[in-house]
Design an enzyme around this catalytic site. Structure first.
Site, PDB file in Angstrom:
ATOM      1  N   GLY A  16       0.807  -1.215   0.000  1.00 54.54           N
ATOM      2  CA  GLY A  16       0.000   0.000   0.000  1.00 54.54           C
ATOM      3  C   GLY A  16       0.837   1.260   0.000  1.00 54.54           C
ATOM      4  O   GLY A  16       2.049   1.245  -0.180  1.00 54.54           O
ATOM      5  N   CYS A  17       0.183   2.388   0.191  1.00 55.39           N
ATOM      6  CA  CYS A  17       0.756   3.740   0.178  1.00 55.39           C
ATOM      7  C   CYS A  17       0.972   4.229  -1.251  1.00 55.39           C
ATOM      8  O   CYS A  17       1.358   3.464  -2.130  1.00 55.39           O
ATOM      9  CB  CYS A  17       2.074   3.855   0.932  1.00 55.39           C
ATOM     10  N   GLY A  18       0.707   5.505  -1.453  1.00 58.98           N
ATOM     11  CA  GLY A  18       0.922   6.130  -2.748  1.00 58.98           C
ATOM     12  C   GLY A  18       1.645   7.444  -2.566  1.00 58.98           C
ATOM     13  O   GLY A  18       1.379   8.182  -1.606  1.00 58.98           O
TER      14      GLY A  18
END
Length: 365
Positions: A16-18
């Site tokens: 995850g994470c952007g």
């Protein structure tokens, strides 16, 4: 471990994470709507437990002053931080950071900003010999470790805005559509090893440095101990905090270039070093031996800025995505090409950097 039939039953998603960043090399101002729109495209990379932005060039009328952004749960905590601030700085302006009532943002902390000039030393004789930036860092460490308040941004002509929520929620709360900047970074958080908390959201900052990160710094423990030896106090229990402090140590204090610092973070493997020409081999061996405790282990894609440039860097085997694109005076860096094309449909060049190879884009003089 066998994956559950329903993939969304996973408790941990380490992919995850952007991240998103844009720099205009001519210092032309970019409205806040652009990075907000780009981050909205990567909504599913987060889970609502952290979002944030950093923006450079937003305080032109106070460009020579340190802009401290502070958050705290209580007025009493803010008063303690302000007492320290007034001991060591001349306060030119003190005001609440403008916010907007946002239904999905629950129980936000007090967020305040100060525009400051150091008094240099005052009642701490041991600090009087420090240069200005070391002095400012020491005050920040004192506030963060000895009061309930937290300095979440401290550079000049820049600011970080972050908290618990999706990036678009944080942007609405801080009214970021009213700001324009020549460098923006954004982050959508999916916490993996630490709880979602306001001060633990990205970007992580120190002085003019800001860092957003997708991945997991598994070397956090040794990185933190190394930084403690150099008087940096890690108080957030979040792995990305060490990246901001290491940048300050390696580049500002030790004089390494960003290019060289990136080779400390993501160095070549020893077998690669063994095959290098002798002079190059000695240089990399020296970096590995001197800065072994600063190496960042684990998967990561980071975006870094100090107000003069934007750098993108992957770990040395590229376990996290990073895309770079150019159009005119704008250079974009993101976890996904889709977020770049959402805000700029006509691109001159698009590529994915190699593992461990930094992309550094500087402002023109």
């Amino acid at each position: 471990m066998k994956a559950p039939f329903r993939y969304y039953d996973f408790q941990k998603d380490i992919s995850g994470c952007g991240v998103f960043g844009v720099i205009n090399t001519k210092r032309e101002l970019i409205p806040g709507d652009m990075p907000i729109k780009a981050m909205c495209t990567m909504h599913d990379r987060g889970n609502g437990l952290g979002g944030g932005f950093a923006a450079y060039g937003i305080y032109p009328d106070m460009a020579d002053k340190y802009a401290f952004h502070i958050m705290c749960d209580t007025q009493a905590g803010l008063d303690k931080a302000e007492e320290i601030i007034k001991s060591f700085f001349t306060v030119h302006e003190s005001q609440p950071i403008p916010t907007k009532r946002t239904p999905v943002i629950k129980n936000p902390p007090i967020v305040w900003r100060y525009f400051l000039t150091p008094k240099q030393g005052m009642d701490r004789p041991q600090w009087r010999s420090l240069d200005e930036k070391d002095f400012v860092v020491n005050v920040i460490m004192e506030i963060n470790s000895k009061t309930p308040a937290f300095v979440f941004s401290s550079g000049r002509n820049m600011g970080a805005f972050k908290g618990i929520g999706f990036p678009e929620d944080i942007a609405e709360f801080f009214r970021l559509d009213e700001y324009s900047a020549y460098i923006w970074t954004g982050h959508n958080r999916f916490p993996t090893n630490t709880p979602g908390q306001w001060h633990g959201a990205h970007p992580f900052t120190l002085l003019d440095w800001s860092v957003v990160h997708n991945g997991e710094i598994s070397s956090y423990g040794i990185n933190m101990r190394y930084l403690c030896e150099h008087d940096y106090k890690c108080t957030l229990m979040t792995d990305t905090e060490v990246v901001a402090y290491e940048l300050d140590l390696l580049v500002r204090k030790h004089g390494l270039s960003l290019q060289m610092a990136s080779k400390v973070f993501a160095p070549p493997f020893w077998d690669e070093i063994d095959r290098m020409p002798e002079e190059q081999k000695k240089a990399y061996e020296t970096l590995r031996m001197v800065y072994g405790s600063a190496l960042l282990n684990g998967p990561f894609a980071i975006l870094v800025s100090d107000g003069t440039c934007l750098m993108g860097l992957n770990d040395r085997i590229k376990l996290r995505p990073l895309v770079v694109a150019e159009h005119g005076n704008n250079v974009y860096m993101s976890s996904e090409e889709s977020s770049i094309r959402e805000v700029d449909r006509v691109l001159d060049n698009v590529w994915a950097p190699k593992a461990g190879e930094p992309v550094i884009v500087k402002l023109e003089d």
